[in-house]
Design a protein around this motif. Structure first.
Motif, PDB file in Angstrom:
ATOM      1  N   GLY A 161      58.584 -18.957 -67.765  1.00 48.73           N
ATOM      2  CA  GLY A 161      58.673 -19.469 -69.120  1.00 48.73           C
ATOM      3  C   GLY A 161      59.279 -20.852 -69.216  1.00 48.73           C
ATOM      4  O   GLY A 161      58.834 -21.688 -70.011  1.00 48.73           O
ATOM      5  N   ASP A 162      60.316 -21.149 -68.398  1.00 52.65           N
ATOM      6  CA  ASP A 162      60.968 -22.451 -68.515  1.00 52.65           C
ATOM      7  C   ASP A 162      60.102 -23.584 -67.976  1.00 52.65           C
ATOM      8  O   ASP A 162      60.340 -24.751 -68.296  1.00 52.65           O
ATOM      9  CB  ASP A 162      62.331 -22.444 -67.825  1.00 52.65           C
ATOM     10  CG  ASP A 162      62.263 -21.999 -66.378  1.00 52.65           C
ATOM     11  OD1 ASP A 162      61.267 -21.360 -66.002  1.00 52.65           O
ATOM     12  OD2 ASP A 162      63.200 -22.294 -65.619  1.00 52.65           O
ATOM     13  N   VAL A 163      59.090 -23.263 -67.182  1.00 55.50           N
ATOM     14  CA  VAL A 163      58.176 -24.310 -66.693  1.00 55.50           C
ATOM     15  C   VAL A 163      57.394 -24.897 -67.859  1.00 55.50           C
ATOM     16  O   VAL A 163      57.344 -26.117 -68.048  1.00 55.50           O
ATOM     17  CB  VAL A 163      57.218 -23.767 -65.621  1.00 55.50           C
ATOM     18  CG1 VAL A 163      56.202 -24.836 -65.221  1.00 55.50           C
ATOM     19  CG2 VAL A 163      57.988 -23.296 -64.394  1.00 55.50           C
ATOM     20  N   VAL A 164      56.775 -24.041 -68.665  1.00 57.33           N
ATOM     21  CA  VAL A 164      55.937 -24.539 -69.758  1.00 57.33           C
ATOM     22  C   VAL A 164      56.775 -25.173 -70.864  1.00 57.33           C
ATOM     23  O   VAL A 164      56.260 -25.977 -71.657  1.00 57.33           O
ATOM     24  CB  VAL A 164      55.042 -23.422 -70.348  1.00 57.33           C
ATOM     25  CG1 VAL A 164      54.166 -22.827 -69.263  1.00 57.33           C
ATOM     26  CG2 VAL A 164      55.871 -22.341 -71.022  1.00 57.33           C
ATOM     27  N   LYS A 165      58.067 -24.835 -70.940  1.00 51.44           N
ATOM     28  CA  LYS A 165      58.939 -25.448 -71.942  1.00 51.44           C
ATOM     29  C   LYS A 165      59.421 -26.827 -71.500  1.00 51.44           C
ATOM     30  O   LYS A 165      59.946 -27.591 -72.311  1.00 51.44           O
ATOM     31  CB  LYS A 165      60.149 -24.549 -72.218  1.00 51.44           C
ATOM     32  CG  LYS A 165      59.816 -23.198 -72.824  1.00 51.44           C
ATOM     33  CD  LYS A 165      59.093 -23.325 -74.161  1.00 51.44           C
ATOM     34  CE  LYS A 165      58.847 -21.963 -74.793  1.00 51.44           C
ATOM     35  NZ  LYS A 165      58.104 -22.071 -76.069  1.00 51.44           N
ATOM     36  N   THR A 166      59.246 -27.137 -70.221  1.00 56.59           N
ATOM     37  CA  THR A 166      59.749 -28.392 -69.674  1.00 56.59           C
ATOM     38  C   THR A 166      58.674 -29.464 -69.580  1.00 56.59           C
ATOM     39  O   THR A 166      58.911 -30.629 -69.880  1.00 56.59           O
ATOM     40  CB  THR A 166      60.355 -28.160 -68.277  1.00 56.59           C
ATOM     41  OG1 THR A 166      61.403 -27.194 -68.371  1.00 56.59           O
ATOM     42  CG2 THR A 166      60.912 -29.453 -67.696  1.00 56.59           C
ATOM     43  N   ILE A 167      57.471 -29.070 -69.162  1.00 54.58           N
ATOM     44  CA  ILE A 167      56.416 -30.055 -68.915  1.00 54.58           C
ATOM     45  C   ILE A 167      55.702 -30.429 -70.214  1.00 54.58           C
ATOM     46  O   ILE A 167      55.768 -29.714 -71.202  1.00 54.58           O
ATOM     47  CB  ILE A 167      55.387 -29.521 -67.897  1.00 54.58           C
ATOM     48  CG1 ILE A 167      54.677 -28.275 -68.437  1.00 54.58           C
ATOM     49  CG2 ILE A 167      56.060 -29.208 -66.576  1.00 54.58           C
ATOM     50  CD1 ILE A 167      53.570 -27.768 -67.541  1.00 54.58           C
ATOM     51  N   GLU A 168      55.022 -31.569 -70.160  1.00 56.29           N
ATOM     52  CA  GLU A 168      54.187 -32.015 -71.271  1.00 56.29           C
ATOM     53  C   GLU A 168      52.774 -32.215 -70.758  1.00 56.29           C
ATOM     54  O   GLU A 168      52.570 -32.879 -69.736  1.00 56.29           O
ATOM     55  CB  GLU A 168      54.720 -33.320 -71.862  1.00 56.29           C
ATOM     56  CG  GLU A 168      53.894 -33.835 -73.035  1.00 56.29           C
ATOM     57  CD  GLU A 168      54.374 -35.174 -73.567  1.00 56.29           C
ATOM     58  OE1 GLU A 168      53.843 -35.628 -74.599  1.00 56.29           O
ATOM     59  OE2 GLU A 168      55.269 -35.776 -72.923  1.00 56.29           O
ATOM     60  N   VAL A 169      51.804 -31.645 -71.457  1.00 60.92           N
ATOM     61  CA  VAL A 169      50.400 -31.742 -71.045  1.00 60.92           C
ATOM     62  C   VAL A 169      49.652 -32.553 -72.095  1.00 60.92           C
ATOM     63  O   VAL A 169      49.710 -32.231 -73.292  1.00 60.92           O
ATOM     64  CB  VAL A 169      49.753 -30.345 -70.907  1.00 60.92           C
ATOM     65  CG1 VAL A 169      48.381 -30.461 -70.253  1.00 60.92           C
ATOM     66  CG2 VAL A 169      50.643 -29.420 -70.099  1.00 60.92           C
ATOM     67  N   TYR A 170      48.964 -33.592 -71.683  1.00 58.90           N
ATOM     68  CA  TYR A 170      48.255 -34.454 -72.634  1.00 58.90           C
ATOM     69  C   TYR A 170      47.004 -35.013 -71.958  1.00 58.90           C
ATOM     70  O   TYR A 170      46.779 -34.817 -70.757  1.00 58.90           O
ATOM     71  CB  TYR A 170      49.161 -35.606 -73.108  1.00 58.90           C
ATOM     72  CG  TYR A 170      49.680 -36.473 -71.989  1.00 58.90           C
ATOM     73  CD1 TYR A 170      49.020 -37.640 -71.615  1.00 58.90           C
ATOM     74  CD2 TYR A 170      50.840 -36.121 -71.291  1.00 58.90           C
ATOM     75  CE1 TYR A 170      49.487 -38.425 -70.579  1.00 58.90           C
ATOM     76  CE2 TYR A 170      51.309 -36.902 -70.256  1.00 58.90           C
ATOM     77  CZ  TYR A 170      50.634 -38.058 -69.911  1.00 58.90           C
ATOM     78  OH  TYR A 170      51.094 -38.829 -68.875  1.00 58.90           O
ATOM     79  N   GLY A 171      46.195 -35.747 -72.749  1.00 60.21           N
ATOM     80  CA  GLY A 171      44.964 -36.312 -72.185  1.00 60.21           C
ATOM     81  C   GLY A 171      44.063 -35.205 -71.677  1.00 60.21           C
ATOM     82  O   GLY A 171      43.669 -34.306 -72.413  1.00 60.21           O
TER      83      GLY A 171
END
Length: 316
Positions: A161-171
């Motif tokens: 869970g903390d992985v997806v709360k940390t990273i930013e996905v764009y483009g």
């Protein structure tokens, strides 16, 4: 909550009822507490109507609808913000990913301590025009990132869970989430062979342009991850190298001229030699790249996030 199942979708009204029922069946059989986060990426069919109808039957559904089509990365990024599960599972809505894989993916995250488990569609049901470019991109990504995965672009993945709360996905960065996570400090990344099912409804939503965009995104991730906080190291190094090379060529032209004069030989004007223009271009480009690095450093020093670092544990 044990699991958040994230499903980005675009024009998948036919497959949604079957997918949600299948996910619910797997969760109930394994006694998982769960939620399904559906992100409608600007569908033009009846996908949203289907979602609202499904919500009446399945209280575990959360849903977001975009006003227009923004792309899979945007859908995932929005979904990651609302997830509450200890483990987040992403999967496509076209039924080519099997929900039966979820219990093993969950177990490996919880029991084996992985940050990410990426699916590997070892046996694919895609046309050769899609599989060959995919293999090339996987090879390029392995080489540049150092992450030994066979299938970076598989939609079926599991995250702490903390992985997806940390990273930013764009483009169009969704295909490189393991690379983004690694740069963010989540380095325990594993792989699991998963079933790839033939498409049952509709047609693929991705064209050949995604491969060009994917390659450009890979370069962007590599540069930002490695030099994002120290751009002078990149631009400055190339600038100094180009400048010094230009100076060496200029010195060579001048020394050659003096030698010819000393030996009473005829010589061409410096401007008549192609090497003169190469030297000039190298000096100018080198100066510009050095200045670009210097300006980038000034911008970086004034950025509000210049000293933001990811801290895993702390004792104060």
């Amino acid at each position: 909550m044990d699991i958040s199942v994230v499903v980005p979708l675009y024009n998948e009204d036919e497959s949604l009822p079957e997918l949600v029922a299948w996910v619910d069946k797997v969760m109930v059989e394994n006694n998982f507490s769960y939620e399904i986060v559906l992100v409608d990426d600007g569908s033009t069919d009846k996908s949203w109507q289907v979602i609202t109808q499904l919500k009446e039957t399945y209280a575990t559904i959360k849903a977001v609808k975009f006003r227009r089509n923004y792309g899979k990365s945007a859908a995932l990024n929005v979904a990651f913000e609302v997830t509450q599960g200890d483990v987040v599972i992403t999967m496509d809505a076209d039924l080519q990913d099997s929900p039966d894989e979820i219990p093993e993916l969950y177990r490996r995250i919880k029991e084996e301590g992985y940050d990410i488990i990426s699916g590997w569609k070892k046996k694919r049901y895609d046309p050769i025009t899609k599989t060959i470019p995919t293999k090339l991109f996987n090879a390029a990504t392995r080489k540049m990132s150092g992450i030994e995965l066979n299938d970076f672009n598989c939609g079926l993945k599991a995250y702490r869970g903390d992985v997806v709360k940390t990273i930013e996905v764009y483009g169009e960065m969704h295909r490189y989430i393991p690379v983004i996570a690694k740069w963010a400090g989540f380095s325990k990344i594993g792989e699991q062979v998963v079933e790839h099912r033939a498409r049952k409804y509709g047609t693929t939503k991705f064209g050949m342009s995604r491969f060009i965009n994917g390659f450009l995104d890979l370069l962007s991730i590599f540069f930002v991850g490695k030099f994002g906080k120290r751009p002078m190291h990149f631009f400055g190094s190339l600038g100094v190298l180009s400048f010094v090379l230009g100076i060496i060529m200029a010195i060579y032209i001048m020394v050659e001229k003096q030698i010819l004069i000393y030996n009473n030989h005829s010589y061409r004007n410096a401007t008549d030699q192609p090497l003169f223009y190469l030297a000039l271009v190298a000096i100018i480009v080198g100066s510009q790249m050095f200045l670009a690095g210097f300006i980038a450093e000034l911008v970086g020093r004034n950025a509000p996030e210049r000293n933001q670092y990811l801290i895993e544990k702390e004792i104060i």
